[in-house]
Write a protein that holds these residues in place. Structure first.
Motif, PDB file in Angstrom:
ATOM      1  N   ILE A  40       0.827  -1.206   0.000  1.00  0.00           N
ATOM      2  CA  ILE A  40       0.000   0.000   0.000  1.00  0.00           C
ATOM      3  C   ILE A  40       0.861   1.256   0.000  1.00  0.00           C
ATOM      4  CG2 ILE A  40      -1.749   1.293   1.323  1.00  0.00           C
ATOM      5  CD1 ILE A  40      -2.756  -1.306  -0.026  1.00  0.00           C
ATOM      6  N   ALA A  50      -5.087   3.423   6.054  1.00  0.00           N
ATOM      7  CA  ALA A  50      -5.514   2.141   5.490  1.00  0.00           C
ATOM      8  C   ALA A  50      -6.302   1.334   6.518  1.00  0.00           C
ATOM      9  CB  ALA A  50      -4.312   1.354   4.991  1.00  0.00           C
ATOM     10  N   VAL A 127      -4.399  -5.053   7.335  1.00  0.00           N
ATOM     11  CA  VAL A 127      -3.335  -4.113   7.014  1.00  0.00           C
ATOM     12  C   VAL A 127      -2.243  -4.300   8.056  1.00  0.00           C
ATOM     13  CG1 VAL A 127      -2.742  -1.678   6.776  1.00  0.00           C
ATOM     14  CG2 VAL A 127      -4.997  -2.472   6.079  1.00  0.00           C
ATOM     15  N   GLY A 169      -7.083  -4.066  -3.117  1.00  0.00           N
ATOM     16  CA  GLY A 169      -5.735  -3.556  -2.835  1.00  0.00           C
ATOM     17  C   GLY A 169      -5.470  -2.230  -3.528  1.00  0.00           C
ATOM     18  N   ARG A 173      -4.953   1.397  -1.666  1.00  0.00           N
ATOM     19  CA  ARG A 173      -3.757   2.214  -1.921  1.00  0.00           C
ATOM     20  C   ARG A 173      -4.153   3.652  -2.252  1.00  0.00           C
ATOM     21  NH1 ARG A 173      -1.339  -0.130  -6.350  1.00  0.00           N
ATOM     22  NH2 ARG A 173      -0.400  -1.711  -5.038  1.00  0.00           N
TER      23      ARG A 173
END
Length: 178
Positions: A40, A50, A127, A169, A173
């Motif tokens: 990320i 995140a 995460v 994902g 990001r």
């Protein structure tokens, strides 16, 4: 991490017996297994952003899914329905959060499928902040078909699941880095 007790019997409401298994290794036999990891970014700020996006359903919502959740944060026992598609092509997936974690280096949760979900199994979204400052997002899942149309789709279902994990994902990001 808060985790339920595991037993060989299917817990009430869940469509599979291995509740909580995404928080342990190995994943249970008899299912398709998925593990997809995305870098990320780097740093505490990226990790915090995140982790918040994952645990408040923001990642799912920004990915294009519709989310109806029984709580504003993913916490054990929270009911959630994730819906994809539209109109007669909408697929609604009822789930319940089975475990959650939020500490200095990990944030995330897992939900398990309830009766009526197109698959049966569990999926986690975690995460992690690494010692080098890297922030990684991992989707881990085990599942098998539970409805006629997922059985009919056969080997395409795991392909779609992997594509969706990659999409999550990329979405995370974008949320966490800007």
């Amino acid at each position: 991490m808060t985790r339920p007790n595991r037993s060989s019997a299917t817990p009430s409401g869940f469509s599979y017996p291995d509740v909580g298994a995404t928080g342990a290794r190995p994943l249970p036999a008899g299912y398709h297994h998925l593990r997809h990891e995305t870098l990320i970014g780097h740093g505490r700020d990226v990790f915090d952003a995140a982790g918040t996006a994952v645990t408040t359903w923001a990642m799912h919502r920004r990915s294009g899914a519709r989310v109806r959740a029984g709580s504003s944060r993913a916490e054990p026992g929270a009911a959630v329905v994730i819906a994809l598609g539209a109109g007669p092509f909408e697929i609604a997936a009822p789930c319940e959060v089975v475990w959650a974690v939020h500490d200095e280096t990990r944030a995330g949760f897992a939900y398990g499928t309830l009766t009526g979900h197109p698959e049966c199994g569990e999926e986690s979204f975690v995460v992690e902040l690494g010692p080098d400052g890297s922030v990684r997002f991992t989707v881990t899942a085990f599942s098998r078909p539970a409805r006629w149309y997922t059985r009919a789709a056969g080997p395409l279902v795991p392909v779609f699941q992997r594509m969706y994990a990659r999409h999550l994902g990329r979405t995370l990001r974008k949320i966490a880095t800007g």
